[in-house]
Design an enzyme around this catalytic site. Structure first.
Site, mmCIF file in Angstrom:
data_model
loop_
_atom_site.group_PDB
_atom_site.id
_atom_site.type_symbol
_atom_site.label_atom_id
_atom_site.label_comp_id
_atom_site.label_asym_id
_atom_site.label_seq_id
_atom_site.Cartn_x
_atom_site.Cartn_y
_atom_site.Cartn_z
ATOM 1 N N ASP A 181 31.302 89.113 57.196
ATOM 2 C CA ASP A 181 29.846 89.163 57.115
ATOM 3 C C ASP A 181 29.324 89.614 58.479
ATOM 4 O OD1 ASP A 181 27.377 88.338 55.414
ATOM 5 O OD2 ASP A 181 26.976 87.519 57.397
ATOM 6 N N GLU A 211 25.504 90.103 60.823
ATOM 7 C CA GLU A 211 24.057 89.996 60.983
ATOM 8 C C GLU A 211 23.602 91.195 61.804
ATOM 9 O OE1 GLU A 211 22.467 87.842 59.302
ATOM 10 O OE2 GLU A 211 24.178 86.600 58.727
ATOM 11 N N HIS A 227 22.287 81.782 57.440
ATOM 12 C CA HIS A 227 22.222 83.215 57.735
ATOM 13 C C HIS A 227 22.880 83.524 59.083
ATOM 14 C CE1 HIS A 227 19.933 84.648 54.319
ATOM 15 N NE2 HIS A 227 19.154 83.596 54.434
ATOM 16 N N ASP A 237 28.179 82.465 56.584
ATOM 17 C CA ASP A 237 28.088 83.214 55.326
ATOM 18 C C ASP A 237 29.458 83.688 54.851
ATOM 19 O OD1 ASP A 237 25.419 82.801 55.248
ATOM 20 O OD2 ASP A 237 24.815 84.836 55.789
#
Length: 648
Positions: free
Chosen positions: A98, A100, A237, A242
């Site tokens: 994952d 961000e 988040h 995640d």
């Protein structure tokens, strides 16, 4: 047991096979299967589970080793479950990832955090969590969503400094994620920026897999799906959190995966495409080869250029471009009829295909745009109606300027921004600006007494400062106006932060209908701001000399550009005297300096965007040469053009 319904003794004899079938399925799927899924497996029913629920409980109620938990999952006693040796579905090596980011566009935004969980032999063998310096400010809405701010990233390494660590962690394992295409596209964009080969790993996206296996979850996010599958989730988040949640979702989906007959990750990888092929193969499809004359391919060259498809009475139906004309035209022969709705009827109508060689991809792009604008073919959807491209107008001569969309730029005292290819994006941007900033949106002139009094409802709703009734403060009004002008001139972050704050407020109020409208508005405003960025780059990037291949391999083409436009093009062969070429270039240059305008007209927009994007993509190539402000030695330019490597 709780939740069981007693039955007559003979029931167990009658349903022994179904009972064994249920037990085997529960054991094979981690000793916990939701009742709805168990009904589907035991009875082979895809209808309403409620119709079968009573019968299932009647059958299973006589089995002491089975139990129905309060959360709706059936389990098998440990003594029976331990006797099973079914191999695990996820016993191979894979990495759940994952990221961000600062936004949604890999080419424009950057990664700020990477998280990954590595599994080998079905066991978790490691985790990796890295903050990454994006070399830009983190937008406010991202800070609120993730908790990652500029201060947290102050000492974070650049992506180039941690790229090798990431690659060594994931190796060549399968990459699994929730909307994994988003994560991989950002990683590849970062790898491309540092000149590294992009990822070649196989991927599995659990978002469409979950949607296919559990249709009711198709529009849900990771946190909601995790909750439905009883997977622990922080909902923070953050990349590693995640990734861990996604790994839990994969394990939670195992009963549904097994029910679909999937026994390995590689089968799961092909699950979505197999389902799509199954739907698409419900009947025989004719392909383009059944309609097209083979001569169209055999006569096409394998060079860059433009192809023109013609129908009855030589009417132009469609115009396209290609780096390899023969390969592109050949692709139509294998295309199923009705492959795309917008092209329905095209292949059936083709009588001839004309090709025009251009020597280079850029020349093909520009020629395609010119021909589409001239012929406006029926099956081309873009670049047909440049005379309808709108502007955003601010009349600075008015005591109380307003922001509105207009169809043309006039020679007056107003400021015009654009033109824009998307009327929808321009209209949405004007609506967003008028919604965010309390400026007037009415058509009052404020040049006579009729413009004052009788305020509209915008004042009542607080969406206008009310200059018509004398309530507006001029300093406040023009401070908002300056922020709008800054946005239209490229400083987009303050307005985008206001829009994202508006989105968060509507979501917090559970007003999801309005939140959807705001989200769509954000997409449109982003689209327009990116278009404006291209126009600004076109005007400010300076004058250029671009050297391109010509159709004749013994020749080259010199293109002179000014303010993002192609001003002149000169083809020369290696035997032509440099003095003649240099004299032609100098005359064109002097004329360009005298006549070329910085204002981009509607009819020029498509070609300006094509040229500017191509230049930005290839900016570091030596065949693109900025023209200096001081006197230019055009003979030296010609000598450079003779020998410089070319972009094919």
């Amino acid at each position: 047991m709780e939740g069981f319904v007693s039955s007559a003794p003979e029931t167990s004899t009658r349903y022994d096979k179904l009972l064994d079938r249920a037990c085997e399925f529960i054991i094979a799927n981690g000793n916990a299967v939701h009742e709805d899924l168990l009904i589907r497996h035991v009875f082979g029913s895809s209808g309403r589970p409620d119709l079968w629920r009573s019968l299932l409980r009647q059958i299973l109620g006589e089995a002491p080793e089975l139990g129905l938990r309060g959360d709706g999952y059936w389990t098998v006693s440990r003594s029976r479950a331990d006797s099973d040796d079914t191999p695990g579905l996820i016993d191979g090596s894979y990495t759940v990832i994952d990221v961000e980011t600062t936004g949604l566009k890999p080419l424009n935004h950057r990664v700020i955090e990477f998280g990954a969980v590595r599994y080998d032999g079905g066991k978790q063998t490691g985790t990796l969590s890295l903050l990454i310096q994006p070399e830009r400010k983190v937008p406010q809405y991202v800070r609120k969503l993730t908790g990652i701010d500029d201060q947290l990233l102050t000492d974070a390494p650049l992506f180039g400094d941690v790229a090798q660590e990431i690659l060594e962690f994931i190796e060549d394992t399968m990459l699994i994620g929730y909307n994994v295409g988003f994560d991989v596209s950002f990683l590849n964009a970062e790898l491309d920026r540092i000149g590294h080969q992009t990822l070649l790993n196989q991927t599995i996206d659990l978002l469409p897999v979950a949607g296919a296996l559990m249709p009711a979850t198709r529009s849900r996010g990771l946190t909601t799906l995790a909750k439905e599958l009883n997977v622990a989730s922080t909902g923070a988040h953050r990349a590693l959190d995640d990734a861990l949640t996604t790994a839990g979702v994969l394990k939670g989906l195992i009963p549904w995966i097994r029910a679909a007959g999937i026994t390995s990750l590689h089968q799961l990888d092909g699950f979505r495409s197999a389902r799509r092929e199954e739907r698409d193969s419900s009947g025989p499809f004719a392909r383009g080869r059944s309609l097209l004359d083979p001569e169209h391919v055999s006569s096409a060259p394998s060079t860059p250029g433009v192809y023109i498809m013609r129908g009855q009475k030589n009417r132009v139906l469609y115009i396209g471009k290609a780096k390899d004309l023969r390969a592109r035209i050949r692709s139509y022969y294998s295309q199923p009829l009705g492959y795309t709705r917008k092209m329905d009827g095209l292949l059936q109508s083709i009588k001839a295909i004309e090709t025009v060689e251009t020597g280079s991809e850029l020349a093909a792009l520009l020629l395609e745009q010119q021909l589409i604008a001239r012929y406006r073919p029926q099956f081309n959807r873009q670049m047909r109606t440049s005379d309808n491209y709108p502007y955003i107008r601010i009349d600075m001569s008015n005591p109380w300027p307003r922001v509105n969309m207009v169809k043309e730029a006039k020679d007056d005292s107003a400021r015009y921004y654009g033109p824009y290819r998307s009327s929808r994006a321009a209209r949405a941007t004007v609506d967003a600006l008028n919604d965010i900033f309390p400026l007037r949106s009415c058509s009052r002139s404020f040049k006579n007494s009729r413009s004052f009094g009788s305020p509209c409802t915008e004042l009542d709703f607080g969406r206008c400062l009310g200059p018509c009734v004398g309530q507006a403060d001029r300093d406040e009004y023009f401070s908002y106006l300056r922020e709008i002008i800054a946005f239209l001139e490229g400083d987009v972050e303050p307005v985008m932060e206001r829009l994202h704050a508006q989105l968060e407020r509507t979501a917090e109020r559970l007003d999801f209908e309005k939140a959807t409208r705001v989200r769509n508005r954000i997409d449109r405003v982003t689209e327009l701001s990116q278009s404006q960025e291209v126009l600004s780059l076109a005007v400010n990037q300076g004058d250029l000399v671009v050297v391109l291949p010509a159709v004749d391999p013994d020749c080259r083409e010199i293109m002179l550009t000014r303010f993002g436009r192609t001003w002149s093009r000169r083809i020369f062969d290696q035997g032509e005297p440099s003095e003649e070429i240099a004299a032609d270039l100098e005359r064109s240059w002097e004329r360009a300096r005298e006549l070329a305008s910085m204002t981009i007209l509607q009819r020029e927009l498509d070609s300006v965007q094509i040229l500017t994007r191509w230049v930005r993509k290839n900016w570091d190539h030596p065949s693109i040469m900025p023209v200096p402000d001081e006197p230019v030695d055009w003979s030296q330019v010609v000598e450079h053009a003779r020998t410089v490597p070319l972009i094919e």
